[in-house]
Scaffold this motif. Structure first.
Motif, PDB file in Angstrom:
ATOM      1  N   GLU A  83       0.830  -1.194   0.000  1.00 47.45           N
ATOM      2  CA  GLU A  83       0.000   0.000   0.000  1.00 47.45           C
ATOM      3  C   GLU A  83       0.868   1.249   0.000  1.00 47.45           C
ATOM      4  O   GLU A  83       2.039   1.211   0.364  1.00 47.45           O
ATOM      5  CB  GLU A  83      -0.891  -0.016   1.241  1.00 47.45           C
ATOM      6  N   THR A  85       0.837   5.533   0.927  1.00 45.12           N
ATOM      7  CA  THR A  85       0.128   6.625   1.569  1.00 45.12           C
ATOM      8  C   THR A  85       0.637   7.940   1.012  1.00 45.12           C
ATOM      9  O   THR A  85       1.839   8.177   0.938  1.00 45.12           O
ATOM     10  CB  THR A  85       0.330   6.583   3.093  1.00 45.12           C
ATOM     11  N   LEU A 106      -4.827  12.494   4.088  1.00 48.33           N
ATOM     12  CA  LEU A 106      -3.963  11.332   3.885  1.00 48.33           C
ATOM     13  C   LEU A 106      -4.746  10.376   2.997  1.00 48.33           C
ATOM     14  O   LEU A 106      -5.888  10.022   3.313  1.00 48.33           O
ATOM     15  CB  LEU A 106      -3.648  10.648   5.212  1.00 48.33           C
ATOM     16  N   ARG A 108      -4.798   6.734   1.261  1.00 44.93           N
ATOM     17  CA  ARG A 108      -4.101   5.453   1.210  1.00 44.93           C
ATOM     18  C   ARG A 108      -4.635   4.601   0.077  1.00 44.93           C
ATOM     19  O   ARG A 108      -5.817   4.303   0.005  1.00 44.93           O
ATOM     20  CB  ARG A 108      -4.239   4.690   2.523  1.00 44.93           C
ATOM     21  N   VAL A 159       0.930   8.429  11.110  1.00 46.49           N
ATOM     22  CA  VAL A 159       1.117   7.851   9.778  1.00 46.49           C
ATOM     23  C   VAL A 159       2.037   8.740   8.955  1.00 46.49           C
ATOM     24  O   VAL A 159       1.826   9.942   8.835  1.00 46.49           O
ATOM     25  CB  VAL A 159      -0.236   7.703   9.033  1.00 46.49           C
ATOM     26  N   ALA A 161       3.381   9.801   5.455  1.00 43.46           N
ATOM     27  CA  ALA A 161       3.071   9.736   4.025  1.00 43.46           C
ATOM     28  C   ALA A 161       4.370   9.539   3.257  1.00 43.46           C
ATOM     29  O   ALA A 161       5.353  10.212   3.523  1.00 43.46           O
ATOM     30  CB  ALA A 161       2.386  11.025   3.579  1.00 43.46           C
ATOM     31  N   PHE A 318      -7.388   3.099   8.799  1.00 42.64           N
ATOM     32  CA  PHE A 318      -6.541   2.526   7.753  1.00 42.64           C
ATOM     33  C   PHE A 318      -6.401   1.018   7.901  1.00 42.64           C
ATOM     34  O   PHE A 318      -5.762   0.358   7.093  1.00 42.64           O
ATOM     35  CB  PHE A 318      -5.168   3.198   7.739  1.00 42.64           C
TER      36      PHE A 318
END
Lengths: 341, 165
Positions: A83, A85, A106, A108, A159, A161, A318
């Motif tokens: 994945e 982000t 954000l 994802r 998180v 990115a 997420f």
């Protein structure tokens, strides 16, 4: 002259031939104005996750359709990766000084082709003196601004990115018209003079100036900017749904608009992303939980945020379950057109 | 009688727009920067108009506007679907080959670093000498040659990759 050089000459000539009609520039010069930029300023108040959505949804969709149509389709399966982000910043103005992100998300892209967007309100308080959207300008804007914002978003959500995309809203009404309008749903009729939003309650297709007004309206909504974020998300979902059913020729016609409004960090592999996102990709959107307005000494009103709650919410969101409770405006993928404020 | 600036615009606007479009690979950005540069040139036309080569000077303004615009922005454009499709699709079918090759070259040029692309456009579109390009880009003629030779090398290297694919 070599063959390469001839090809280069032809290629550059072809590119040059794409120039706009001088008449449009002449008109602007005689008016003594800069219509494109000033329109950018007016339009850009909409800020918006919308172009974000275009960055994230449309380019992959367009490319993947080109992919299917072309002989390279066999390569499509090789694009599958983990994945990704991406931090998406909707900037409120064009290049001129004072540029700030109005919309921060954000995004994802899951390995399974799913697509999740988490909005982080621009007014989120990141320290006693500052709001999230101040980090961009403080770092000098551009790449540095995007990186600084990514760092603050990471502090808040936990998180990181890997990439960022910045978008400046310039041609929004044309864009929404070009896709043939976007289906949204309002719980109540609105008539707001400031944004020009004059819309009935219920399901409807918005385009052009009314789409813009739908996205801009902040006054007259109980939760101000948070309600506006809910609209951005609703619009984004409607747009994704619309794009998924649009014929390729129409998508291609939008390319110009996207190309001039979307910028990314150099490492973002749009092509790789394109290969794993398909028209079946769902989009789920939510906003981080916030704890109401607080005054700051120098930055006006900010939104209080509790990093512990925010991180928990982000992890769950997420984690690919349904949008968790507690955040603002969760928009699940199940209902096709959820009604907003 | 039209003043000097109006005459300049009448004569040169089309060429400036084409130049800027080739350099930026973005017609609307080109429109913005040409417009911006001309508005600024208009305010100082007394001085610019009296120069030996007003066009070269305005071209430099346009180029600077682009190079500094880039410094303030994220580092590159998203590959447009057109570029993407060109990159994904090897040229097939006889009459289409040349067209596809040219489009692929266009896509590769669009990926070059901005100064290299500006130098390339000045050389192959505007047919400028090294010294003139150096003046527009505010660097030495040696740097101009290096920009161009690097650009050519990249474009050729990419060519080979395309052929293998």
């Amino acid at each position: 002259m070599t063959n390469d050089e001839m090809l280069i000459r032809e290629a550059i000539g072809e590119e040059a031939g794409q120039a706009v009609d001088p008449g449009t520039v002449l008109a602007a010069l005689h008016g003594g104005r800069k219509p494109r930029r000033s329109r950018g300023l007016a339009v850009a108040i909409a800020g918006v996750a919308v172009t974000a959505g275009i960055a994230g949804v449309m380019i992959p969709l367009t490319a993947s359709r080109g992919d299917e149509a072309g002989p390279a389709a066999a390569n499509a399966a090789t694009g599958a990766q983990g994945e990704q982000t991406i931090l998406v910043l909707g900037l409120d103005k064009l290049v001129d000084e004072g540029q700030r992100p109005d919309s921060i998300m954000l995004l994802r892209a899951g390995a399974d082709g799913s697509f999740r967007a988490l909005s982080v309100p621009r007014d989120s308080r990141i320290d006693p003196e500052s709001k999230l959207n101040m980090a961009y300008l403080k770092a000098g804007g551009g790449d540095k601004g995007a990186q600084a914002t990514a760092a603050e978003v990471e502090k808040l959500t936990g998180v990181r990115a890997q990439h960022y995309v910045t978008v400046a809203m310039t041609d929004f009404p044309e864009l929404s018209t070009a896709v043939g309008g976007v289906e949204v749903c309002l719980k109540k009729a609105v008539n707001d003079q400031l944004s020009g939003a004059n819309l009935p309650a219920g399901k409807q297709t918005v385009s052009g100036e009314q789409a813009l007004a739908f996205l801009r309206q902040r006054r007259g909504l109980p939760n101000g900017d948070l309600d506006r974020i809910a609209r951005h998300q609703a619009f984004l979902r409607g747009l994704a749904a619309r794009l998924a059913t649009l014929e390729p020729a129409k998508l291609t016609a939008l390319v110009d608009t996207v190309k001039r409004t979307v910028h990314t960090d150099a490492a973002l592999d749009v092509l790789g992303l394109a290969r794993r996102l398909t028209s079946q990709s769902g989009l789920t959107a939510a906003t981080i939980p916030t704890d109401g307005s607080v005054d700051t000494p120098s930055a006006g009103q900010a939104l209080a945020v509790d990093p512990v709650k925010v991180r928990k919410f982000t992890t769950e969101f997420f984690g690919n379950g349904p949008a968790p409770a507690g955040g603002g405006a969760p928009n699940g993928t199940d209902t096709r057109t959820p009604c907003v404020n | 009688m039209p003043d000097g600036f109006d005459q300049f615009v009448t004569d040169r606007l089309d060429r400036l727009l084409r130049y800027a479009t080739a350099m930026t690979c973005d017609r609307y950005l080109a429109q913005d920067i040409v417009q911006e540069a001309l508005l600024r040139a208009q305010r100082r036309w007394g001085r610019i108009g009296a120069m030996d080569a007003p066009y070269l000077y305005v071209q430099r303004m346009v180029t600077n506007e682009y190079l500094s615009w880039w410094r303030r922005r994220a580092s590159r454009d998203v590959a447009s679907p057109a570029t993407t499709i060109a990159a994904l699709t090897p040229p097939v079918g006889d009459p289409a080959v040349h067209h596809a090759e040219r489009d692929a070259m266009r896509a590769r040029i669009a990926q070059l670093p901005r100064k290299q692309r500006a130098a390339l456009v000045l050389r192959y579109y505007e047919d400028r000498s090294d010294a003139e390009i150096a003046e527009v880009l505010k660097c030495t003629a040696g740097t101009v040659r290096s920009h161009i030779s690097r650009a050519l090398k990249t474009l050729r290297a990419d060519n080979r990759v395309m052929e293998v694919l």
